[in-house]
Design a protein around this motif. Structure first.
Motif, PDB file in Angstrom:
ATOM      1  N   GLN A  99       0.839  -1.200   0.000  1.00  0.00           N
ATOM      2  CA  GLN A  99       0.000   0.000   0.000  1.00  0.00           C
ATOM      3  C   GLN A  99       0.875   1.251   0.000  1.00  0.00           C
ATOM      4  OE1 GLN A  99      -3.647   0.157   0.182  1.00  0.00           O
ATOM      5  NE2 GLN A  99      -3.237  -1.926  -0.506  1.00  0.00           N
ATOM      6  N   ARG A 100       0.397   2.308  -0.609  1.00  0.00           N
ATOM      7  CA  ARG A 100       0.988   3.645  -0.488  1.00  0.00           C
ATOM      8  C   ARG A 100       0.055   4.385   0.454  1.00  0.00           C
ATOM      9  NH1 ARG A 100       4.796   6.828  -2.278  1.00  0.00           N
ATOM     10  NH2 ARG A 100       4.434   8.965  -2.980  1.00  0.00           N
ATOM     11  N   GLU A 101       0.579   4.846   1.599  1.00  0.00           N
ATOM     12  CA  GLU A 101      -0.272   5.339   2.673  1.00  0.00           C
ATOM     13  C   GLU A 101       0.262   6.611   3.315  1.00  0.00           C
ATOM     14  OE1 GLU A 101      -1.587   1.081   4.632  1.00  0.00           O
ATOM     15  OE2 GLU A 101      -0.265   2.364   5.786  1.00  0.00           O
ATOM     16  N   PHE A 102      -0.656   7.292   3.982  1.00  0.00           N
ATOM     17  CA  PHE A 102      -0.306   8.348   4.936  1.00  0.00           C
ATOM     18  C   PHE A 102      -1.413   8.423   5.978  1.00  0.00           C
ATOM     19  CE2 PHE A 102      -2.965  10.650   1.953  1.00  0.00           C
ATOM     20  CZ  PHE A 102      -3.669  11.550   2.733  1.00  0.00           C
ATOM     21  N   SER A 103      -1.121   9.095   7.089  1.00  0.00           N
ATOM     22  CA  SER A 103      -2.078   9.185   8.189  1.00  0.00           C
ATOM     23  C   SER A 103      -2.129  10.599   8.746  1.00  0.00           C
ATOM     24  CB  SER A 103      -1.685   8.235   9.327  1.00  0.00           C
ATOM     25  OG  SER A 103      -1.684   6.901   8.898  1.00  0.00           O
ATOM     26  N   LEU A 104      -3.258  10.906   9.360  1.00  0.00           N
ATOM     27  CA  LEU A 104      -3.405  12.166  10.079  1.00  0.00           C
ATOM     28  C   LEU A 104      -4.310  11.943  11.270  1.00  0.00           C
ATOM     29  CD1 LEU A 104      -6.452  13.403   9.198  1.00  0.00           C
ATOM     30  CD2 LEU A 104      -5.211  13.749   7.080  1.00  0.00           C
ATOM     31  N   LEU A 105      -4.257  12.882  12.194  1.00  0.00           N
ATOM     32  CA  LEU A 105      -5.121  12.856  13.369  1.00  0.00           C
ATOM     33  C   LEU A 105      -6.103  14.012  13.276  1.00  0.00           C
ATOM     34  CD1 LEU A 105      -2.426  12.216  16.127  1.00  0.00           C
ATOM     35  CD2 LEU A 105      -4.156  10.593  15.339  1.00  0.00           C
ATOM     36  N   ASP A 106      -7.382  13.727  13.529  1.00  0.00           N
ATOM     37  CA  ASP A 106      -8.365  14.808  13.532  1.00  0.00           C
ATOM     38  C   ASP A 106      -8.303  15.534  14.877  1.00  0.00           C
ATOM     39  OD1 ASP A 106      -9.979  13.420  15.391  1.00  0.00           O
ATOM     40  OD2 ASP A 106     -11.615  13.083  13.990  1.00  0.00           O
ATOM     41  N   ASN A 109      -8.078  13.294  17.904  1.00  0.00           N
ATOM     42  CA  ASN A 109      -7.075  12.219  17.801  1.00  0.00           C
ATOM     43  C   ASN A 109      -7.627  10.931  17.211  1.00  0.00           C
ATOM     44  OD1 ASN A 109      -4.921  13.739  18.570  1.00  0.00           O
ATOM     45  ND2 ASN A 109      -4.483  12.611  20.441  1.00  0.00           N
ATOM     46  N   ASN A 110      -8.698  11.008  16.431  1.00  0.00           N
ATOM     47  CA  ASN A 110      -9.097   9.856  15.626  1.00  0.00           C
ATOM     48  C   ASN A 110      -8.066   9.733  14.509  1.00  0.00           C
ATOM     49  OD1 ASN A 110     -11.745   9.062  16.772  1.00  0.00           O
ATOM     50  ND2 ASN A 110     -12.338  11.131  16.164  1.00  0.00           N
ATOM     51  N   LEU A 111      -7.499   8.547  14.354  1.00  0.00           N
ATOM     52  CA  LEU A 111      -6.481   8.308  13.337  1.00  0.00           C
ATOM     53  C   LEU A 111      -7.147   7.964  12.013  1.00  0.00           C
ATOM     54  CD1 LEU A 111      -3.408   7.929  12.699  1.00  0.00           C
ATOM     55  CD2 LEU A 111      -3.789   5.493  13.197  1.00  0.00           C
ATOM     56  N   LEU A 112      -6.865   8.761  10.983  1.00  0.00           N
ATOM     57  CA  LEU A 112      -7.348   8.490   9.634  1.00  0.00           C
ATOM     58  C   LEU A 112      -6.154   8.077   8.798  1.00  0.00           C
ATOM     59  CD1 LEU A 112      -9.562  11.662   9.072  1.00  0.00           C
ATOM     60  CD2 LEU A 112     -10.252   9.470  10.030  1.00  0.00           C
ATOM     61  N   THR A 113      -6.178   6.874   8.273  1.00  0.00           N
ATOM     62  CA  THR A 113      -5.118   6.400   7.384  1.00  0.00           C
ATOM     63  C   THR A 113      -5.725   6.245   6.000  1.00  0.00           C
ATOM     64  OG1 THR A 113      -4.016   5.242   9.187  1.00  0.00           O
ATOM     65  CG2 THR A 113      -3.418   4.585   6.948  1.00  0.00           C
ATOM     66  N   PHE A 114      -5.038   6.804   5.026  1.00  0.00           N
ATOM     67  CA  PHE A 114      -5.468   6.743   3.635  1.00  0.00           C
ATOM     68  C   PHE A 114      -4.493   5.863   2.881  1.00  0.00           C
ATOM     69  CE2 PHE A 114      -6.911  10.702   5.454  1.00  0.00           C
ATOM     70  CZ  PHE A 114      -8.222  10.788   5.027  1.00  0.00           C
ATOM     71  N   GLY A 115      -5.001   4.958   2.052  1.00  0.00           N
ATOM     72  CA  GLY A 115      -4.121   4.046   1.348  1.00  0.00           C
ATOM     73  C   GLY A 115      -4.603   3.711  -0.054  1.00  0.00           C
ATOM     74  N   GLU A 116      -3.627   3.500  -0.911  1.00  0.00           N
ATOM     75  CA  GLU A 116      -3.887   3.074  -2.289  1.00  0.00           C
ATOM     76  C   GLU A 116      -3.021   1.858  -2.565  1.00  0.00           C
ATOM     77  OE1 GLU A 116      -4.171   4.974  -6.759  1.00  0.00           O
ATOM     78  OE2 GLU A 116      -2.843   5.946  -5.333  1.00  0.00           O
ATOM     79  N   THR A 117      -3.603   0.847  -3.190  1.00  0.00           N
ATOM     80  CA  THR A 117      -2.858  -0.364  -3.521  1.00  0.00           C
ATOM     81  C   THR A 117      -1.804  -0.064  -4.561  1.00  0.00           C
ATOM     82  OG1 THR A 117      -4.801  -1.715  -3.012  1.00  0.00           O
ATOM     83  CG2 THR A 117      -3.069  -2.740  -4.351  1.00  0.00           C
ATOM     84  N   LEU A 118      -0.578  -0.499  -4.294  1.00  0.00           N
ATOM     85  CA  LEU A 118       0.511  -0.325  -5.235  1.00  0.00           C
ATOM     86  C   LEU A 118       0.351  -1.290  -6.398  1.00  0.00           C
ATOM     87  CD1 LEU A 118       3.463  -0.041  -2.718  1.00  0.00           C
ATOM     88  CD2 LEU A 118       2.629   1.786  -4.218  1.00  0.00           C
TER      89      LEU A 118
END
Length: 121
Positions: A99-106, A109-118
């Motif tokens: 996966q190609r991913e990154f994360s942020l906290l709202d 502090n809810n963790l949102l991780t976004f990902g795209e299949t490589l």
């Protein structure tokens, strides 16, 4: 047959959560009714729900959502352009699990991780 899922995450302040998701992440409010202790937002085919939890200690919040994305590099750049803070341990990168991913906290502090299949090599 399962057709969709709508995660429910805690929020301490509805106005703050609504502003963050709408103004920073590009979501819009879902539905016309305004419930003081509940918020629903949507973007593309993603729907997130939030329930009011004013006593929430953000340091003890383990709310997490993994959101699949197309064109993750473009989305990441849009967030950077909107001055969205990316989690310091979650910068955009290729992961060993494909996966190609990154994360942020709202704001809560809810963790949102976004990902795209490589693409397969």
């Amino acid at each position: 047959m399962l057709i969709s899922v709508h995660p429910k995450l805690p929020m301490r302040n509805k106005a703050v959560t609504q502003q963050y998701y709408n103004d920073k992440l590009g979501f819009t409010d879902l539905g016309s009714a305004d419930y003081p202790e509940y918020l629903m937002v949507e973007k593309d085919n993603i729907e997130l729900h939030f329930f009011l939890f004013p006593e929430l200690n953000p340091e003890e919040n383990y709310g997490q959502v993994y959101i699949r994305v197309n064109r993750i590099d473009d989305f990441y750049q849009t967030l950077l352009d909107n001055k969205v803070r990316i989690h310091p341990n979650g910068l955009l990168e290729n992961k060993p699990w494909g996966q190609r991913e990154f994360s942020l906290l709202d704001p809560d502090n809810n963790l949102l991780t976004f990902g795209e299949t490589l693409p397969e090599e």
